[in-house]
Design a protein around this motif. Structure first.
Motif, PDB file in Angstrom:
ATOM      1  N   GLY A  47      18.834  -6.822  -5.062  1.00  0.00           N
ATOM      2  CA  GLY A  47      20.074  -7.488  -4.669  1.00  0.00           C
ATOM      3  C   GLY A  47      20.401  -7.411  -3.198  1.00  0.00           C
ATOM      4  N   GLY A  48      19.549  -7.911  -2.349  1.00  0.00           N
ATOM      5  CA  GLY A  48      19.872  -7.945  -0.927  1.00  0.00           C
ATOM      6  C   GLY A  48      18.666  -7.737  -0.041  1.00  0.00           C
ATOM      7  N   MET A  49      18.635  -8.460   1.088  1.00  0.00           N
ATOM      8  CA  MET A  49      17.504  -8.358   2.015  1.00  0.00           C
ATOM      9  C   MET A  49      17.420  -6.997   2.668  1.00  0.00           C
ATOM     10  N   ASP A  50      18.577  -6.306   2.849  1.00  0.00           N
ATOM     11  CA  ASP A  50      18.556  -5.049   3.568  1.00  0.00           C
ATOM     12  C   ASP A  50      17.770  -3.976   2.823  1.00  0.00           C
ATOM     13  N   ARG A  51      17.533  -4.170   1.521  1.00  0.00           N
ATOM     14  CA  ARG A  51      16.808  -3.170   0.756  1.00  0.00           C
ATOM     15  C   ARG A  51      15.338  -3.546   0.569  1.00  0.00           C
ATOM     16  N   ALA A  52      14.910  -4.634   1.137  1.00  0.00           N
ATOM     17  CA  ALA A  52      13.543  -5.106   0.906  1.00  0.00           C
ATOM     18  C   ALA A  52      12.718  -5.109   2.183  1.00  0.00           C
ATOM     19  N   LEU A  53      13.128  -4.336   3.184  1.00  0.00           N
ATOM     20  CA  LEU A  53      12.401  -4.322   4.444  1.00  0.00           C
ATOM     21  C   LEU A  53      11.090  -3.563   4.318  1.00  0.00           C
ATOM     22  N   MET A  54      10.106  -3.986   5.077  1.00  0.00           N
ATOM     23  CA  MET A  54       8.853  -3.255   5.226  1.00  0.00           C
ATOM     24  C   MET A  54       8.810  -2.792   6.680  1.00  0.00           C
ATOM     25  N   PRO A  55       9.339  -1.607   6.987  1.00  0.00           N
ATOM     26  CA  PRO A  55       9.556  -1.245   8.396  1.00  0.00           C
ATOM     27  C   PRO A  55       8.282  -1.033   9.201  1.00  0.00           C
ATOM     28  N   VAL A  56       7.176  -0.667   8.537  1.00  0.00           N
ATOM     29  CA  VAL A  56       5.927  -0.423   9.271  1.00  0.00           C
ATOM     30  C   VAL A  56       4.810  -1.226   8.625  1.00  0.00           C
ATOM     31  N   VAL A  57       4.069  -1.986   9.442  1.00  0.00           N
ATOM     32  CA  VAL A  57       2.927  -2.744   8.928  1.00  0.00           C
ATOM     33  C   VAL A  57       1.705  -2.431   9.780  1.00  0.00           C
ATOM     34  N   VAL A  99       4.798 -11.734   0.842  1.00  0.00           N
ATOM     35  CA  VAL A  99       6.038 -12.512   0.824  1.00  0.00           C
ATOM     36  C   VAL A  99       6.624 -12.522  -0.587  1.00  0.00           C
ATOM     37  N   ARG A 100       5.741 -12.681  -1.587  1.00  0.00           N
ATOM     38  CA  ARG A 100       6.239 -12.696  -2.960  1.00  0.00           C
ATOM     39  C   ARG A 100       6.794 -11.327  -3.357  1.00  0.00           C
ATOM     40  N   VAL A 101       6.127 -10.279  -2.907  1.00  0.00           N
ATOM     41  CA  VAL A 101       6.629  -8.935  -3.187  1.00  0.00           C
ATOM     42  C   VAL A 101       8.026  -8.761  -2.604  1.00  0.00           C
ATOM     43  N   LEU A 102       8.217  -9.196  -1.351  1.00  0.00           N
ATOM     44  CA  LEU A 102       9.530  -9.087  -0.725  1.00  0.00           C
ATOM     45  C   LEU A 102      10.577  -9.871  -1.500  1.00  0.00           C
ATOM     46  N   ARG A 103      10.229 -11.059  -1.921  1.00  0.00           N
ATOM     47  CA  ARG A 103      11.185 -11.873  -2.674  1.00  0.00           C
ATOM     48  C   ARG A 103      11.565 -11.210  -3.987  1.00  0.00           C
ATOM     49  N   GLU A 104      10.565 -10.626  -4.660  1.00  0.00           N
ATOM     50  CA  GLU A 104      10.853  -9.958  -5.928  1.00  0.00           C
ATOM     51  C   GLU A 104      11.718  -8.718  -5.707  1.00  0.00           C
ATOM     52  N   LEU A 105      11.452  -7.986  -4.609  1.00  0.00           N
ATOM     53  CA  LEU A 105      12.288  -6.838  -4.297  1.00  0.00           C
ATOM     54  C   LEU A 105      13.727  -7.247  -4.032  1.00  0.00           C
ATOM     55  N   MET A 106      13.898  -8.327  -3.262  1.00  0.00           N
ATOM     56  CA  MET A 106      15.252  -8.803  -2.971  1.00  0.00           C
ATOM     57  C   MET A 106      15.967  -9.226  -4.242  1.00  0.00           C
ATOM     58  N   GLN A 144      -4.417  -8.644  -4.469  1.00  0.00           N
ATOM     59  CA  GLN A 144      -4.071  -9.379  -3.259  1.00  0.00           C
ATOM     60  C   GLN A 144      -3.572 -10.800  -3.537  1.00  0.00           C
ATOM     61  N   TYR A 145      -3.766 -11.283  -4.763  1.00  0.00           N
ATOM     62  CA  TYR A 145      -3.275 -12.638  -5.060  1.00  0.00           C
ATOM     63  C   TYR A 145      -1.752 -12.670  -5.166  1.00  0.00           C
ATOM     64  N   LEU A 175       0.857  -1.191   0.000  1.00  0.00           N
ATOM     65  CA  LEU A 175       0.000   0.000   0.000  1.00  0.00           C
ATOM     66  C   LEU A 175       0.890   1.237   0.000  1.00  0.00           C
ATOM     67  N   GLU A 176       0.746   2.059  -1.012  1.00  0.00           N
ATOM     68  CA  GLU A 176       1.515   3.301  -1.089  1.00  0.00           C
ATOM     69  C   GLU A 176       0.867   4.349  -0.197  1.00  0.00           C
ATOM     70  N   VAL A 177       1.674   4.979   0.657  1.00  0.00           N
ATOM     71  CA  VAL A 177       1.203   6.057   1.525  1.00  0.00           C
ATOM     72  C   VAL A 177       2.001   7.301   1.176  1.00  0.00           C
ATOM     73  N   ASP A 178       1.351   8.258   0.546  1.00  0.00           N
ATOM     74  CA  ASP A 178       2.024   9.466   0.074  1.00  0.00           C
ATOM     75  C   ASP A 178       1.415  10.674   0.780  1.00  0.00           C
ATOM     76  N   ASN A 179       2.160  11.247   1.720  1.00  0.00           N
ATOM     77  CA  ASN A 179       1.662  12.375   2.498  1.00  0.00           C
ATOM     78  C   ASN A 179       2.373  13.675   2.152  1.00  0.00           C
TER      79      ASN A 179
END
Length: 359
Positions: free
Chosen positions: A45-55, A34-41, A29-30, A1-5
């Motif tokens: 190129g790396g888990m450190d760039r695929a974090l979702m810090p706030v849920v 988890v799949r989004v995170l995997r695609e981001l990684m 939603q399909y 979910l994009e949050v643009d303030n």
């Protein structure tokens, strides 16, 4: 979910826009988180760039009135929600007609007391939204906690007096202390402080002879090298301000920036002087060639300006439209230089690797 303030708009407008964004995103939603995170990684190129810090963990869509719900049949005594790679998990639900919200936070990632203050401010916002209809139309956020408001108004950093200096005065002081120490090292030449001042003085006198005045911009169109340093200090010593322009920029941009800066004098290098297309009416001096006779490099021109005058100007890239000019005065530059030297304890034994382009 994009949050643009980024937009300044009433809370209700922002909330409705975010709700619409949510409904649109739910159609995807399909594709799981988890799949989004995997695609981001994979892509970044790396888990450190695929974090979702706030849920947001929400059960508001579930009916609290269902007589068959577990909470109607059983009494909750404990619950837990855990999500990996998350700094803050906002959990919200409705229970017996009231809103229940909770934050699970990795507190070690935040300054001491910050999370508590954030939570209190958020609670105040929700309370105001519930009690006062006007809050929904407010553009500004609710007031900060008192101590944060004081920090915002007065700051917490050291309060140091800004000396009545010009930016080049630091350089001139160093010339007096260590004239024969190397000031600039390049692949083609090393320059001592005495040599640098001598050549910068010559450039300054040439500019004075051409009629520069405080606030006028002198172009520096050069590849990286010792010539840039001579040129910048020469402009400052003359009393003018400099405008560095990338010699590799397209001809249209180079000419456009010089024209927008009302530049009539340019300091450059001989190979660029011969290869670039220059606007009509611009006088140029090649700093890498022998400078004209009669320019006294042993004496600096008398200062003709003060701390409020312009030191240099930079143009933005113009990626969002026309390039915008940013003006830097001597007082701000002196403040930045002084605090940099103080904070990092810079001494005569330190060396700096010059990577950033002057423009």
């Amino acid at each position: 979910l994009e949050v643009d303030n980024r937009e300044r708009e009433p809370f209700e407008v922002r909330a409705r826009r975010l709700q619409e964004r949510l409904w649109n995103d739910l159609s995807h939603q399909y594709v799981s988180g988890v799949r989004v995170l995997r695609e981001l990684m994979r892509h970044q190129g790396g888990m450190d760039r695929a974090l979702m810090p706030v849920v947001l963990t929400s059960t508001l869509a579930l009916s609290d009135d269902d007589p068959n719900s577990l909470e109607k049949l059983l009494t909750p005594v404990h619950n837990i929600s855990q999500t990996p790679q998350v700094w803050l998990d906002y959990q919200v639900q409705e229970r017996e007609g009231e809103l229940l919200f909770n934050w699970d936070v990795v507190e070690e990632l935040f300054p001491e007391g910050m999370v508590g203050d954030m939570f209190a401010a958020h609670h105040t916002l929700l309370q105001n939204l519930a009690d006062d209809g006007a809050e929904w139309q407010a553009v500004e956020a609710q007031p900060l906690p008192a101590r944060h408001q004081r920090v915002l108004e007065h700051g917490t950093g050291p309060d140091h007096e800004i000396p009545e200096k010009l930016a080049q005065d630091f350089f001139l002081e160093q010339v007096g202390r260590r004239p024969d120490q190397v000031a600039v090292v390049t692949s083609g030449r090393s320059v001592t402080y005495r040599e640098l001042r001598h050549e910068a003085n010559q450039v300054a006198w040439w500019l004075r002879d051409q009629g520069v005045r405080p606030g006028s911009l002198v172009g520096i169109v050069m590849d990286k090298g010792w010539e840039q340093v001579v040129a910048a200090y020469g402009v400052l010593l003359s009393g003018a301000a400099y405008l560095p322009v990338d010699p590799g920029a397209p001809a249209e941009r180079l000419v456009g920036l010089l024209e927008r800066g009302e530049v009539g004098l340019v300091l450059t290098q001989s190979h660029l002087d011969a290869s670039l297309s220059w606007p009509d009416g611009i006088s140029r001096l090649c700093v890498d060639r022998p400078l004209p006779d009669g320019l006294d490099g042993s004496v600096s021109p008398e200062p003709v300006r003060g701390g409020d005058d312009l030191a240099y100007a930079l143009f933005t890239s113009g990626s969002t439209g026309q390039p915008k000019g940013v003006m830097i005065g001597h007082r701000g530059l002196v403040n930045a230089l002084q605090e940099t030297m103080r904070e990092f304890r810079i001494t005569d034994t330190d060396r700096a690797l010059g990577l950033t382009a002057l423009h």
